[in-house]
Design a protein around this motif. Structure first.
Motif, short mmCIF file in Angstrom:
data_model
loop_
_atom_site.label_atom_id
_atom_site.label_comp_id
_atom_site.label_asym_id
_atom_site.label_seq_id
_atom_site.Cartn_x
_atom_site.Cartn_y
_atom_site.Cartn_z
N PHE A 1 -2.88 -9.31 8.26
CA PHE A 1 -4.21 -9.01 8.79
C PHE A 1 -4.97 -8.08 7.84
O PHE A 1 -6.13 -8.32 7.51
CB PHE A 1 -4.09 -8.38 10.18
N LEU A 2 -4.29 -7.03 7.39
CA LEU A 2 -4.92 -6.08 6.48
C LEU A 2 -5.35 -6.76 5.18
O LEU A 2 -6.45 -6.52 4.68
CB LEU A 2 -3.96 -4.92 6.17
N SER A 3 -4.51 -7.62 4.68
CA SER A 3 -4.83 -8.36 3.46
C SER A 3 -6.09 -9.21 3.65
O SER A 3 -6.98 -9.21 2.80
CB SER A 3 -3.65 -9.25 3.06
N LYS A 4 -6.17 -9.91 4.77
CA LYS A 4 -7.35 -10.74 5.05
C LYS A 4 -8.61 -9.89 5.19
O LYS A 4 -9.67 -10.25 4.70
CB LYS A 4 -7.14 -11.58 6.31
N MET A 5 -8.49 -8.75 5.88
CA MET A 5 -9.65 -7.90 6.07
C MET A 5 -10.12 -7.29 4.75
O MET A 5 -11.31 -7.10 4.54
CB MET A 5 -9.38 -6.81 7.11
N SER B 1 -14.00 0.27 8.66
CA SER B 1 -13.34 0.91 9.80
C SER B 1 -12.07 0.14 10.20
O SER B 1 -11.02 0.75 10.46
CB SER B 1 -14.31 0.97 10.98
N ILE B 2 -12.15 -1.17 10.23
CA ILE B 2 -10.98 -2.00 10.56
C ILE B 2 -9.87 -1.78 9.55
O ILE B 2 -8.71 -1.61 9.91
CB ILE B 2 -11.38 -3.49 10.64
N VAL B 3 -10.22 -1.78 8.26
CA VAL B 3 -9.22 -1.60 7.20
C VAL B 3 -8.58 -0.21 7.31
O VAL B 3 -7.35 -0.09 7.25
CB VAL B 3 -9.85 -1.83 5.80
N LYS B 4 -9.39 0.82 7.50
CA LYS B 4 -8.84 2.18 7.62
C LYS B 4 -7.91 2.30 8.83
O LYS B 4 -6.82 2.86 8.73
CB LYS B 4 -9.97 3.20 7.74
N GLN C 1 -3.86 2.98 8.80
CA GLN C 1 -3.30 4.12 9.54
C GLN C 1 -2.22 3.64 10.51
O GLN C 1 -1.17 4.26 10.62
CB GLN C 1 -4.41 4.87 10.27
N ASN C 2 -2.49 2.55 11.19
CA ASN C 2 -1.51 2.01 12.14
C ASN C 2 -0.24 1.57 11.43
O ASN C 2 0.86 1.74 11.95
CB ASN C 2 -2.10 0.84 12.93
N LEU C 3 -0.38 1.02 10.24
CA LEU C 3 0.81 0.61 9.47
C LEU C 3 1.62 1.82 9.05
O LEU C 3 2.86 1.77 9.04
CB LEU C 3 0.39 -0.21 8.26
N LYS C 4 0.96 2.92 8.70
CA LYS C 4 1.66 4.13 8.31
C LYS C 4 2.43 4.72 9.48
O LYS C 4 3.50 5.28 9.32
CB LYS C 4 0.68 5.18 7.77
#
Length: 120
Positions: A60-64, A108-111, A115-118
């Motif tokens: 998801f992060l990669s796509k965003m 905002s979505i990427v940040k 953060q959620n992944l960390k």
């Protein structure tokens, strides 16, 4: 997809980009720059949709991140088309504003996702 704010905004933006592309081709006889805008502007929504069905948070992060790059590229083409007088200033302000809004939401979505992944 009706409940995804980013998808709905990206889809509406894509419609405006397609209509602007048709205008630029038919009325201004501009093909090259407007094709670049068409590709990047419609890619935003397509990649958002793909990201919503990501296999993992990292996917998801990669796509965003891809979507964020595409919105930045679309902004560039809009700025260039405006600077070369293919797009009038009123049209430019409206569509650039929408592209900037998309970019802010995407940042905002990427940040948040990072953060959620960390935290996982």
């Amino acid at each position: 997809m009706k409940d995804s704010l980013i998808y709905n905004k990206a889809f509406k933006f894509s419609i405006k980009v397609v209509n602007l592309y048709k205008y630029l081709c038919n009325e201004k006889k501009e093909i090259i720059l407007s094709k670049q805008l068409l590709r990047s502007g419609t890619s935003i929504g397509a990649n958002v949709k793909e990201g919503l069905f990501a296999q993992s948070k990292r996917d998801f992060l990669s796509k965003m991140n891809i979507v964020l790059k595409e919105s930045s590229e679309a902004m560039y083409w809009l700025e260039l088309l405006t600077a070369t007088n293919y797009i009038d200033i009123n049209t430019s302000k409206t569509i650039l504003s929408e592209c900037e809004e998309l970019s802010k939401i995407l940042v905002s979505i990427v940040k948040t996702t990072r953060q959620n992944l960390k935290n996982d």
